[in-house]
Write an enzyme that holds these catalytic residues in place. Structure first.
Site, mmCIF file in Angstrom:
data_model
loop_
_atom_site.group_PDB
_atom_site.id
_atom_site.type_symbol
_atom_site.label_atom_id
_atom_site.label_comp_id
_atom_site.label_asym_id
_atom_site.label_seq_id
_atom_site.Cartn_x
_atom_site.Cartn_y
_atom_site.Cartn_z
ATOM 1 N N CYS A 12 -35.917 -42.183 -19.892
ATOM 2 C CA CYS A 12 -35.984 -43.501 -20.417
ATOM 3 C C CYS A 12 -35.479 -44.500 -19.292
ATOM 4 O O CYS A 12 -34.187 -44.529 -19.099
ATOM 5 C CB CYS A 12 -35.073 -43.883 -21.651
ATOM 6 S SG CYS A 12 -35.453 -45.394 -22.279
ATOM 7 N N LEU A 13 -36.353 -44.840 -18.300
ATOM 8 C CA LEU A 13 -36.091 -45.814 -17.306
ATOM 9 C C LEU A 13 -37.125 -46.876 -17.240
ATOM 10 O O LEU A 13 -38.124 -46.507 -17.109
ATOM 11 C CB LEU A 13 -35.893 -44.889 -15.886
ATOM 12 C CG LEU A 13 -35.574 -45.456 -14.699
ATOM 13 C CD1 LEU A 13 -34.068 -46.002 -14.882
ATOM 14 C CD2 LEU A 13 -35.581 -44.766 -13.618
#
EC number: 2.3.2.34
Length: 183
Positions: free
Chosen positions: A111-112
């Site tokens: 999750c970036l």
């Protein structure tokens, strides 16, 4: 004129059939851009890139070994798969090391934001590497993929730190077993 047309047609047919008959295959826009990105890389000392095939710049691994924070002393491997839509589409990045982290789930999804909704073609592989490194320095419990780890980080930092250390040494957190990932 007809002969020129037939030569062009023959060349097109050979190229589509995979034959190059004396001419080299042209690099795609994605290949040219990734070559530029790799050439201009400015890796932090905690990161290293590995190519299993030096002729294939579209698939490689990144190794991050944080030297501070919760994950200090760990070794985390990420796979990068750069598609033909690059730089208009972000590369696919997966964490191959199972890690107890709020922003990386147990399947290795990361999750970036710059790998999703905030991706822009001006961003580079270097931008992604620094973003991944930052996730290890400052895990973000506000945007989690591993909700349990995020909850522990928000409510009990000491327990979170203990869980990270236990997972990196190799052990269970709840019913999930983590392989040792210390350098």
């Amino acid at each position: 004129m007809i002969k020129l047309f037939s030569l062009k047609q023959q060349k097109k047919e050979e190229e589509s059939a995979g034959g190059t008959k004396g001419s080299s295959k042209k690099a795609s826009a994605a290949q040219l851009r990734i070559q530029k990105d790799i050439t201009e890389l400015n890796l932090p000392k905690t990161c290293e890139i590995e190519f299993s095939d030096h002729d294939d710049l579209l698939n490689f691994k990144l190794v991050i070994c944080p030297d501070e924070g919760f994950y200090k002393g760990g070794k985390f491997v990420f796979s990068f798969k750069v598609g033909q839509g690059y730089p208009h589409d972000p590369p696919k990045v997966k964490c191959e090391t199972m890690v107890y982290h709020p922003n990386i789930d147990l399947e290795g999804n990361v999750c970036l934001n710059i790998l999703r909704e905030d991706w822009k073609p001006v961003l580079t592989i270097n931008s992604i590497i620094y973003g991944l490194q930052y996730l290890f320095l400052e895990p973000n419990p506000e945007d989690p993929l591993n909700k349990e780890a995020a909850e522990v980080l928000q409510n009990n930092r000491r327990l979170f730190e203990q869980n990270v250390q236990r997972s990196m040494r190799g052990g269970y957190i709840g019913s999930t077993y983590f392989e040792r990932c210390l350098k």
